[in-house]
Design an enzyme around this catalytic site. Sequence first.
Site, PDB file in Angstrom:
ATOM      1  N   SER A 240     -11.040  34.829  13.902  1.00 13.62           N
ATOM      2  CA  SER A 240     -10.049  33.208  13.767  1.00 13.62           C
ATOM      3  C   SER A 240      -8.836  33.479  12.694  1.00 13.62           C
ATOM      4  O   SER A 240      -8.229  32.520  12.424  1.00 13.62           O
ATOM      5  CB  SER A 240     -10.254  31.780  13.445  1.00 13.62           C
ATOM      6  OG  SER A 240     -11.387  31.985  12.661  1.00 13.62           O
TER       7      SER A 240
ATOM      8  N   THR B  89      -9.755  27.948  11.579  1.00 10.00           N
ATOM      9  CA  THR B  89      -8.272  27.794   9.964  1.00 10.00           C
ATOM     10  C   THR B  89      -9.099  28.063   9.006  1.00 10.00           C
ATOM     11  O   THR B  89      -9.838  27.204   9.319  1.00 10.00           O
ATOM     12  CB  THR B  89      -7.924  27.398  10.403  1.00 10.00           C
ATOM     13  OG1 THR B  89      -6.741  27.482  11.775  1.00 10.00           O
ATOM     14  CG2 THR B  89      -6.461  27.430   9.556  1.00 10.00           C
TER      15      THR B  89
ATOM     16  N   THR C 103      -4.166  31.021  10.311  1.00 10.19           N
ATOM     17  CA  THR C 103      -5.113  31.129  11.585  1.00 10.19           C
ATOM     18  C   THR C 103      -4.125  32.439  12.295  1.00 10.19           C
ATOM     19  O   THR C 103      -3.209  32.511  12.040  1.00 10.19           O
ATOM     20  CB  THR C 103      -5.011  30.278  12.130  1.00 10.19           C
ATOM     21  OG1 THR C 103      -6.089  29.537  13.165  1.00 10.19           O
ATOM     22  CG2 THR C 103      -3.365  29.515  12.381  1.00 10.19           C
TER      23      THR C 103
ATOM     24  N   ARG D  88       2.064  29.898  22.049  1.00 12.28           N
ATOM     25  CA  ARG D  88       1.588  28.516  21.798  1.00 12.28           C
ATOM     26  C   ARG D  88       1.369  28.292  19.846  1.00 12.28           C
ATOM     27  O   ARG D  88       0.710  30.250  19.354  1.00 12.28           O
ATOM     28  CB  ARG D  88      -0.133  28.703  22.125  1.00 12.28           C
ATOM     29  CG  ARG D  88      -0.319  27.778  21.909  1.00 12.28           C
ATOM     30  CD  ARG D  88      -1.192  27.871  20.861  1.00 12.28           C
ATOM     31  NE  ARG D  88      -2.098  26.607  20.718  1.00 12.28           N
ATOM     32  CZ  ARG D  88      -3.133  26.574  19.292  1.00 12.28           C
ATOM     33  NH1 ARG D  88      -3.048  27.608  18.381  1.00 12.28           N
ATOM     34  NH2 ARG D  88      -3.833  25.874  19.478  1.00 12.28           N
TER      35      ARG D  88
ATOM     36  N   GLY E 174      -0.181  26.544  16.827  1.00  8.32           N
ATOM     37  CA  GLY E 174      -0.657  25.264  16.338  1.00  8.32           C
ATOM     38  C   GLY E 174      -0.315  24.606  15.301  1.00  8.32           C
ATOM     39  O   GLY E 174       1.107  24.260  14.325  1.00  8.32           O
ATOM     40  N   ASP E 175      -1.293  24.460  14.780  1.00  6.42           N
ATOM     41  CA  ASP E 175      -0.790  22.997  13.627  1.00  6.42           C
ATOM     42  C   ASP E 175      -0.874  23.752  11.630  1.00  6.42           C
ATOM     43  O   ASP E 175      -0.069  22.800  11.197  1.00  6.42           O
ATOM     44  CB  ASP E 175      -2.300  21.760  13.181  1.00  6.42           C
ATOM     45  CG  ASP E 175      -3.298  22.309  12.659  1.00  6.42           C
ATOM     46  OD1 ASP E 175      -3.854  23.407  13.902  1.00  6.42           O
ATOM     47  OD2 ASP E 175      -4.030  22.425  11.984  1.00  6.42           O
TER      48      ASP E 175
ATOM     49  N   THR F 217      -8.618  21.680  10.276  1.00  9.48           N
ATOM     50  CA  THR F 217      -8.506  23.250  10.461  1.00  9.48           C
ATOM     51  C   THR F 217      -9.544  22.690  12.114  1.00  9.48           C
ATOM     52  O   THR F 217      -9.463  21.320  12.295  1.00  9.48           O
ATOM     53  CB  THR F 217     -10.069  24.325  10.461  1.00  9.48           C
ATOM     54  OG1 THR F 217     -10.666  24.929  10.982  1.00  9.48           O
ATOM     55  CG2 THR F 217     -11.336  22.969  10.659  1.00  9.48           C
ATOM     56  N   GLY F 218      -9.588  23.813  13.333  1.00  8.74           N
ATOM     57  CA  GLY F 218      -9.769  22.971  14.714  1.00  8.74           C
ATOM     58  C   GLY F 218      -9.052  23.066  16.046  1.00  8.74           C
ATOM     59  O   GLY F 218      -7.744  23.924  15.461  1.00  8.74           O
TER      60      GLY F 218
ATOM     61  N   GLY G 285      -5.441  23.301  17.029  1.00  7.86           N
ATOM     62  CA  GLY G 285      -4.612  22.325  15.999  1.00  7.86           C
ATOM     63  C   GLY G 285      -3.526  20.948  17.415  1.00  7.86           C
ATOM     64  O   GLY G 285      -2.677  20.420  16.061  1.00  7.86           O
TER      65      GLY G 285
HETATM   66  N1  GLY Z   1      -6.116  25.275  13.687  1.00  5.66           N
HETATM   67  C1  GLY Z   1      -6.145  25.853  14.615  1.00  5.66           C
HETATM   68  C2  GLY Z   1      -4.708  25.797  15.534  1.00  5.66           C
HETATM   69  O1  GLY Z   1      -5.690  24.916  16.273  1.00  5.66           O
HETATM   70  O2  GLY Z   1      -4.348  27.176  15.805  1.00  5.66           O
END
Ligand code: GLY
Length: 333
Positions: free
Chosen positions: A90, A192, A210, A220, A222-223, A243-244, A246
Amino acid sequence: MNRRKFLKNTTLSTAGLAVGSTLISCAEDSKIEKPIITTKAVASFPLVIATWHVENATAEAYKVLEKGGNALDAVEAGCKIEEANEKGQSVGKGGLPDRDGNVTLDACIMDKNGNCGSVVYLQNVTHAISVARHVMEKTPHVMLAGKGAEKYAYELGFKKENLLTEASKEAWEKWKVEAKYKPIINIENHDTIGMIAIDKNGDISGACTTSGLAYKMGGRVGDSPIIGAGLFIDNEVGGCVATGLGEEVVKTVGSFLVVELMRQGKSPQEACEEAIGRIVNKPNSNYKNFQVGYVAVNKQGETGCFGIHQWFSMTKYQNGVNEQIQSEFMVKA
Ligand code: GLY
């Protein structure tokens, strides 16, 4: 199983009693000075915390801090360990690809002065966190994306690498058979890597890296590379990393929210819990089908972590002890 061993999070590794004083007005013309007793954290620095079970990464960061290095160098060094770890699917090299088989990395970094840098959708370069740091320190920008970020990395001397390992390629080939485009609750695999360090001077920096959501749509993001969502540091207050899934973190500006809640007086634990609550308690939240976790630390060195689901954990290195702390979580059933 180590992960199943529940270690209750203690927010203070050391605590002491501090005596303060206040003036209590007893009558219009008389004021008595009355001592009050408050509990205050006794800061023990350096300190490193990270999302998930990443003891090698926190050990690397702590090594930097023990020698008197700064928090920024520490979090970069720590994150690089996981980026180079091909077994971690990841983050960095060996990360699971998008739907089309491309490994794309997101990362950001933030220092004690509120400076930040990030890269999004970076391909073919393992150490996204280091490129993000260069963006912060050497460009007038905060964020570089895609081809521009990659080109900049080569200009800096980073080498071009194939980030898709055999194991990740195999997993992607298997996924393609059914190609279910659905976020998976991340219970057994770490996600992440976010890290926050406080150095011997008491200064705070953070980093987050990540390969993002496995089998995501091409393009795409993420956060994790978004300051305020995946990471936020305020050297006067504390820091938080996420984490998780995003998308859910972005929608609630999660890390910024946690830091602001700490600024208002919440402990890191209370702030993480409230930020998770904001996600879970949204109308029509689909929280049963995804995981989000936060880890946070305040300026006093108190830490907290909280996830939507079970099996989220934090690694903490302080006072020479590098330990995994199983997180409390919101959804009990
Ligand atoms: N937290 C990582 C993502 O959603 O990309």
